[in-house]
Design a protein around this motif. Structure first.
Motif, short mmCIF file in Angstrom:
data_model
loop_
_atom_site.label_atom_id
_atom_site.label_comp_id
_atom_site.label_asym_id
_atom_site.label_seq_id
_atom_site.Cartn_x
_atom_site.Cartn_y
_atom_site.Cartn_z
N LEU A 34 60.06 27.34 51.33
CA LEU A 34 58.88 28.09 50.90
C LEU A 34 58.72 27.84 49.41
CD1 LEU A 34 56.64 30.24 51.25
CD2 LEU A 34 58.41 31.99 51.05
N ILE A 35 57.72 27.06 49.03
CA ILE A 35 57.57 26.65 47.64
C ILE A 35 56.21 27.08 47.11
CG2 ILE A 35 59.14 24.71 47.97
CD1 ILE A 35 56.68 22.84 47.77
N GLY A 36 56.09 27.01 45.79
CA GLY A 36 54.84 27.36 45.13
C GLY A 36 55.11 27.71 43.69
N PRO A 37 54.08 27.74 42.85
CA PRO A 37 54.27 28.07 41.44
C PRO A 37 54.70 29.52 41.26
CG PRO A 37 51.94 27.93 41.97
CD PRO A 37 52.67 27.46 43.18
N ASN A 38 55.15 29.87 40.07
CA ASN A 38 55.51 31.25 39.78
C ASN A 38 54.32 32.17 40.07
OD1 ASN A 38 58.08 30.58 38.89
ND2 ASN A 38 57.43 30.30 36.76
N GLY A 39 54.62 33.33 40.69
CA GLY A 39 53.56 34.26 41.04
C GLY A 39 52.86 33.94 42.33
N ALA A 40 53.39 32.98 43.10
CA ALA A 40 52.73 32.56 44.34
C ALA A 40 52.91 33.57 45.47
CB ALA A 40 53.25 31.20 44.78
N GLY A 41 53.92 34.45 45.37
CA GLY A 41 54.17 35.43 46.43
C GLY A 41 55.42 35.15 47.24
N LYS A 42 56.24 34.20 46.79
CA LYS A 42 57.42 33.81 47.56
C LYS A 42 58.42 34.95 47.69
CE LYS A 42 58.49 30.44 44.75
NZ LYS A 42 57.44 30.66 43.71
N SER A 43 58.77 35.58 46.57
CA SER A 43 59.75 36.67 46.61
C SER A 43 59.21 37.86 47.38
CB SER A 43 60.14 37.09 45.19
OG SER A 43 60.87 36.06 44.55
N THR A 44 57.91 38.10 47.28
CA THR A 44 57.32 39.20 48.04
C THR A 44 57.45 38.95 49.52
OG1 THR A 44 55.74 39.63 46.24
CG2 THR A 44 55.21 40.55 48.40
N CYS A 45 57.23 37.71 49.96
CA CYS A 45 57.43 37.36 51.38
C CYS A 45 58.87 37.62 51.80
CB CYS A 45 57.08 35.89 51.61
SG CYS A 45 55.33 35.55 51.88
N ALA A 219 50.16 29.57 47.08
CA ALA A 219 49.54 29.61 45.76
C ALA A 219 48.67 30.85 45.71
CB ALA A 219 48.71 28.36 45.48
N ARG A 220 48.92 31.70 44.73
CA ARG A 220 48.20 32.97 44.60
C ARG A 220 48.25 33.79 45.89
NH1 ARG A 220 42.89 32.23 40.77
NH2 ARG A 220 43.99 31.35 38.98
N GLY A 221 49.39 33.76 46.53
CA GLY A 221 49.59 34.59 47.71
C GLY A 221 49.09 34.01 49.01
N ARG A 222 48.44 32.86 48.95
CA ARG A 222 47.88 32.27 50.15
C ARG A 222 48.62 31.00 50.55
NH1 ARG A 222 41.54 31.80 50.09
NH2 ARG A 222 41.89 32.06 52.33
#
Length: 261
Positions: A34-45, A219-222
């Motif tokens: 599960l990848i993406g820039p900082n703030g992408a929502g990874k830790s929230t998932c 990216a941005r939660g999506r």
């Protein structure tokens, strides 16, 4: 076999949409990055799957069972192990005692903390340490270990409850390149041998592209892309928002969604 099924998962904080309608599956024995820039929502998932956060909407099913609303310890006992970006071990204990503590918890024998646990499940704990290459350090304090070795101990702790699903949040953070690849090669081998599904976040793209069976990109939660390494590497949207310029894709207002995470 589908082990983890995520459907239309969303989480908002005071009107800010941290995760927005994310859907994906994870198969047993598979490594999914599960990848993406900082703030992408990874830790929230991760925190929703692990029970630390309750989704605003959506479904999380483990082996076909709904786990939304369950406490983290109950999810752990259903077979979900986790490692953290900052390794979490008891520095005042030996390597062996750290793994024994995890086995005590798995057996629901926390009361044994008040008794002698020196030899309790020692053979099983040693077998786990041998599995991750740390048996020779069993009697050392975790406080004196190199960081890469602490990460291996944390993996042994996560394996103590015989997980079906392993969540690994930045498993190689702070490690040297050779250590990173050795740890993920070990994880991949264990996943295949034990039929464990592994969901991991990682900023090191050499680790991701070398070891993940599949990738999903936020990216941005999506969720903006998913597929194998070659598909993700050549996806123009991924290259724009993450692998290439780092520039954002279209603003949320254009996409008809709310605030960014």
């Amino acid at each position: 076999m589908t082990l983890l099924s995520i459907a239309h998962l969303s989480k908002s904080f005071d009107g800010v949409q941290a995760v927005d309608d994310v859907t994906f599956d994870l198969e047993a024995g598979q490594l999914l990055a599960l990848i993406g820039p900082n703030g992408a929502g990874k830790s929230t998932c991760f925190n929703m799957i692990n029970g630390q956060l309750r989704p605003t909407s959506g479904a999380i099913r483990l082996d076909g069972h709904d786990i939304v609303g369950m406490r983290p310890r109950d999810i752990w006992r259903r077979g979900v192990g986790r490692t953290f970006q900052i390794a979490a071990t008891f520095n005042s204990m030996t390597v062996l005692e750290n793994v024994q503590m995890a086995l005590l918890s798995q057996e629901r024998r926390v009361y044994s903390l008040f008794g002698r646990v020196v030899s309790w499940k020692e053979d099983e704990a040693m077998a786990l340490l041998d599995l991750v290459g740390m048996a020779g350090h069993a009697q050392r304090s975790c406080a004196v270990l190199a960081y890469g070795d602490v990460k291996r101990v944390e993996l042994a702790i996560a394996l103590a409850n015989r997980p079906k699903l392993l969540l690994m949040d930045e498993p190689t953070a702070g490690m040297a390149p050779q250590e990173r690849n050795a740890l993920m090669a070990l994880t991949a081998r264990l996943a295949k041998e034990r039929n464990i599904g592994v969901l991991f976040t990682e900023h090191s793209m050499d680790v991701v592209f070398s070891h993940a069976d599949r990738l999903i990109v936020l990216a941005r939660g999506r969720l903006i892309a998913q597929g194998d390494a070659e598909t993700i590497r050549n996806d123009p949207r991924v290259r724009e928002v993450y692998l290439g310029t780092g520039a954002s894709f279209a603003p949320r207002a254009v996409l008809g969604t709310g605030a960014s995470s």
